[in-house]
Design an enzyme around this catalytic site. Structure first.
Site, mmCIF file in Angstrom:
data_model
loop_
_atom_site.group_PDB
_atom_site.id
_atom_site.type_symbol
_atom_site.label_atom_id
_atom_site.label_comp_id
_atom_site.label_asym_id
_atom_site.label_seq_id
_atom_site.Cartn_x
_atom_site.Cartn_y
_atom_site.Cartn_z
ATOM 1 N N SER A 69 47.481 44.317 22.666
ATOM 2 C CA SER A 69 47.332 43.688 23.796
ATOM 3 C C SER A 69 46.240 42.170 23.248
ATOM 4 C CB SER A 69 46.095 44.220 24.496
ATOM 5 O OG SER A 69 44.904 43.908 25.028
ATOM 6 N N SER A 70 45.722 41.138 23.574
ATOM 7 C CA SER A 70 44.793 39.999 22.968
ATOM 8 C C SER A 70 43.378 40.634 22.602
ATOM 9 C CB SER A 70 44.955 38.880 23.622
ATOM 10 O OG SER A 70 44.568 39.145 24.916
ATOM 11 N N CYS A 71 43.468 41.376 23.409
ATOM 12 C CA CYS A 71 41.584 42.593 22.498
ATOM 13 C C CYS A 71 42.017 42.560 21.645
ATOM 14 C CB CYS A 71 41.691 43.443 24.160
ATOM 15 S SG CYS A 71 42.587 44.912 24.093
ATOM 16 N N TYR A 110 40.374 50.709 23.094
ATOM 17 C CA TYR A 110 41.857 50.352 23.071
ATOM 18 C C TYR A 110 42.434 49.501 22.539
ATOM 19 C CZ TYR A 110 45.772 48.912 26.147
ATOM 20 O OH TYR A 110 47.097 48.266 26.236
ATOM 21 N N LYS A 126 45.660 50.034 19.141
ATOM 22 C CA LYS A 126 46.710 48.587 19.088
ATOM 23 C C LYS A 126 47.028 48.547 18.174
ATOM 24 C CE LYS A 126 48.357 48.824 23.361
ATOM 25 N NZ LYS A 126 49.079 50.052 23.704
ATOM 26 N N HIS A 128 42.176 45.461 36.328
ATOM 27 C CA HIS A 128 41.538 44.545 35.568
ATOM 28 C C HIS A 128 41.354 43.087 36.469
ATOM 29 C CE1 HIS A 128 44.479 45.921 32.058
ATOM 30 N NE2 HIS A 128 43.636 45.416 32.036
HETATM 31 P P1 GDP Z 1 39.126 42.147 30.474
HETATM 32 O O1 GDP Z 1 39.383 40.576 30.264
HETATM 33 O O2 GDP Z 1 39.483 42.887 29.068
HETATM 34 O O3 GDP Z 1 37.465 41.141 30.197
HETATM 35 O O4 GDP Z 1 39.150 42.927 32.396
HETATM 36 P P2 GDP Z 1 39.268 42.428 32.926
HETATM 37 O O5 GDP Z 1 41.212 42.340 33.501
HETATM 38 O O6 GDP Z 1 39.074 43.390 33.208
HETATM 39 O O7 GDP Z 1 38.408 40.930 33.764
HETATM 40 C C1 GDP Z 1 36.861 41.199 33.557
HETATM 41 C C2 GDP Z 1 35.973 39.856 33.582
HETATM 42 O O8 GDP Z 1 36.490 39.526 34.820
HETATM 43 C C3 GDP Z 1 35.398 40.133 33.514
HETATM 44 O O9 GDP Z 1 34.838 38.095 32.538
HETATM 45 C C4 GDP Z 1 34.722 40.285 34.335
HETATM 46 O O10 GDP Z 1 32.961 40.063 33.747
HETATM 47 C C5 GDP Z 1 34.774 39.557 35.605
HETATM 48 N N1 GDP Z 1 35.044 40.302 37.015
HETATM 49 C C6 GDP Z 1 34.968 39.750 37.911
HETATM 50 N N2 GDP Z 1 34.793 40.300 38.783
HETATM 51 C C7 GDP Z 1 35.916 41.637 38.728
HETATM 52 C C8 GDP Z 1 36.187 43.022 39.000
HETATM 53 O O11 GDP Z 1 35.582 43.488 40.369
HETATM 54 N N3 GDP Z 1 36.758 43.645 38.034
HETATM 55 C C9 GDP Z 1 37.102 43.028 37.340
HETATM 56 N N4 GDP Z 1 37.801 43.616 36.832
HETATM 57 N N5 GDP Z 1 35.826 41.958 36.163
HETATM 58 C C10 GDP Z 1 36.132 41.644 37.136
#
Ligand code: GDP
Length: 317
Positions: free
Chosen positions: A108-110, A137, A141, A180
Site C-alpha cells: 500500500s502507498s501508506c 499496517y 508492508k 475505507h
Molecule cells: P487513508 O487514505 O489511509 O487515510 O484511509 P481512508 O480510506 O479511511 O480515508 C480516510 C480519509 O477520508 C481521511 O481524510 C478521513 O478523514 C476521510 N473520511 C471522511 N469521511 C470518512 C468516513 O466516513 N470514513 C472513512 N474511513 N474516512 C472518511
C-alpha cells in the site's frame, strides 16, 4: 506470462485477490489455486508451510491482508502490524521453501513517510516518519516488500512488490466504521437517500487529498508486473489523479442521487494530508489505468445496489 503455470492467489475473497483471479481468468489461466481463511490461516507458519509444500504453485500473488480504513487502523495498530507481518513472513518463506519461482507481494502507498514529496516516488521509502494512524499496517508492508527484495538479492528468487494507492471497486467492504473512505461514502449516501435523511456525517475536515484506483486497473497492473522478465523490486500503482475528500464526497453524492447535506466531523482524524503516488516507473513499462474515477464510482454504486439487493455484500471484516 506463461498461462499454463499454476497460480496461487492468497486472499482471493478480498477485493484485490478476487480482482486478480478475474484478471488471470480473462488471460486464460486455468490453474488458479485458492484457499479460504478457514482452509488456510496464513498467520500460522506451520500450516502455511504445509500448504505450499503440498500445492507447489509456480507463481504466488499475495493479496491476503488485514485491511481497513482510517478508523479500523488507528484503533488497532497492534493487530494490523502482527497479522500482516505474519502473513508476509509466512507466505514469502513458505513459498521459497516450496520452490515457488515467482511471487508478487501487494502492499500500500501508506508505506511512505507522512510528509513524503508528492507525487511520491518509490525512492521515498524509509526517508521519514510514517503516518501514525496506519503505522502498524505500514510497517508490516515495509517488512514484506523488504523480504521480497532480500530473498531476490540473497537467494535469486524472483519476488517483487507493487504498492497500490487507495483502491475501490467490485467486492469492497461497506462497513461504515472500519471501511475505507470511498465505499463508506457510497453506503452513507445510499442509506441517507433511502431513509430520506437530511444530513450525512463524514470524517475530518474534507481537505486531505487522495488518489483512487479501481481494483480492476490494479489487477491488470499485477499481470503486467508478472509479465516483466526483470521487474523492479518495488513499483507504485496509481491513477495519477488527486481529489480532495470534499470533492470525492460531492462526486459520490452526485452518483447516488442523494440530496442530503454533508456535515464534517472534525473530531475524527484526517490522516495523512496528501498521498499521491508517482507511478512513472510502471507507466514507463507499459501499464496505464483505464477506469476514470467518475465512471468507476458510477459502476461501483450500481454494483453496491445489486449486491445489497441480493444480500451478497460485505459489511464488516
Ligand atoms: P487513508 O487514505 O489511509 O487515510 O484511509 P481512508 O480510506 O479511511 O480515508 C480516510 C480519509 O477520508 C481521511 O481524510 C478521513 O478523514 C476521510 N473520511 C471522511 N469521511 C470518512 C468516513 O466516513 N470514513 C472513512 N474511513 N474516512 C472518511
Amino acid at each position: 506470462m506463461d498461462t499454463t503455470q499454476t497460480f496461487y492467489v492468497a486472499g482471493h475473497r478480498g477485493m484485490v485477490g478476487s480482482a486478480v483471479v478475474r484478471a488471470l481468468r480473462r488471460r486464460g489461466c486455468g490453474r488458479i489455486l485458492t484457499a479460504t481463511h478457514r482452509e488456510l490461516d496464513l498467520t500460522d507458519q506451520a500450516a502455511t508451510r504445509a500448504w505450499f509444500a503440498a500445492n507447489r504453485p509456480d507463481v504466488a500473488v499475495i493479496a491476503a491482508a488485514r485491511v481497513g480504513g482510517i478508523g479500523a487502523n488507528s484503533a488497532a495498530n497492534a493487530t494490523f502490524l502482527i497479522e500482516n507481518l505474519l502473513i508476509a513472513a509466512n507466505t514469502v518463506e513458505a513459498a521459497f521453501r516450496a520452490g515457488v519461482r515467482r511471487l508478487l507481494f501487494l502492499g500500500s502507498s501508506c508505506i511512505y513517510p507522512r510528509l513524503a514529496p508528492q507525487p511520491i516516488p518509490e525512492g521515498a521509502l524509509l526517508s521519514g516518519p510514517l503516518e501514525k494512524t496506519n503505522e502498524g499496517y505500514a510497517l508490516a508492508k515495509i517488512a514484506g516488500l523488504k523480504l521480497c527484495e532480500f530473498y531476490r538479492r540473497d537467494f535469486g528468487a524472483l519476488y517483487h512488490s507493487l504498492m497500490p494507492t487507495n483502491l475501490y471497486g467490485t467486492g469492497d467492504n461497506y462497513d461504515v466504521v472500519g471501511g475505507h473512505v470511498l465505499p463508506t461514502m457510497i453506503r452513507k449516501f445510499e442509506l441517507a437517500r433511502t431513509n430520506g435523511d437530511a444530513f450525512v456525517d463524514l470524517w475530518g475536515t474534507g481537505t486531505p487529498l487522495r488518489e483512487f484506483l479501481h481494483v480492476d486497473d490494479l489487477a491488470e497492473a499485477c499481470l503486467h508486473a508478472l509479465d516483466l522478465d526483470d521487474p523492479p523490486d518495488l513499483m507504485n500503482v496509481g491513477s495519477g489523479r488527486e481529489v480532495s475528500i470534499r470533492q470525492l464526497a460531492e462526486m459520490v453524492r452526485a452518483a447516488t442521487g442523494c440530496r442530503a447535506e454533508i456535515r464534517w466531523d472534525a473530531s475524527k482524524p484526517d490522516g495523512t494530508p496528501r498521498k499521491l503516488c508517482d507511478s512513472t516507473l510502471l507507466r514507463s513499462l507499459g501499464w496505464e489505468p483505464r477506469i476514470d474515477l467518475e465512471a468507476g464510482i458510477a459502476r461501483t454504486v450500481a454494483e453496491y445496489r445489486e449486491a445489497l439487493a441480493s444480500g451478497d455484500i460485505r459489511l464488516g471484516h
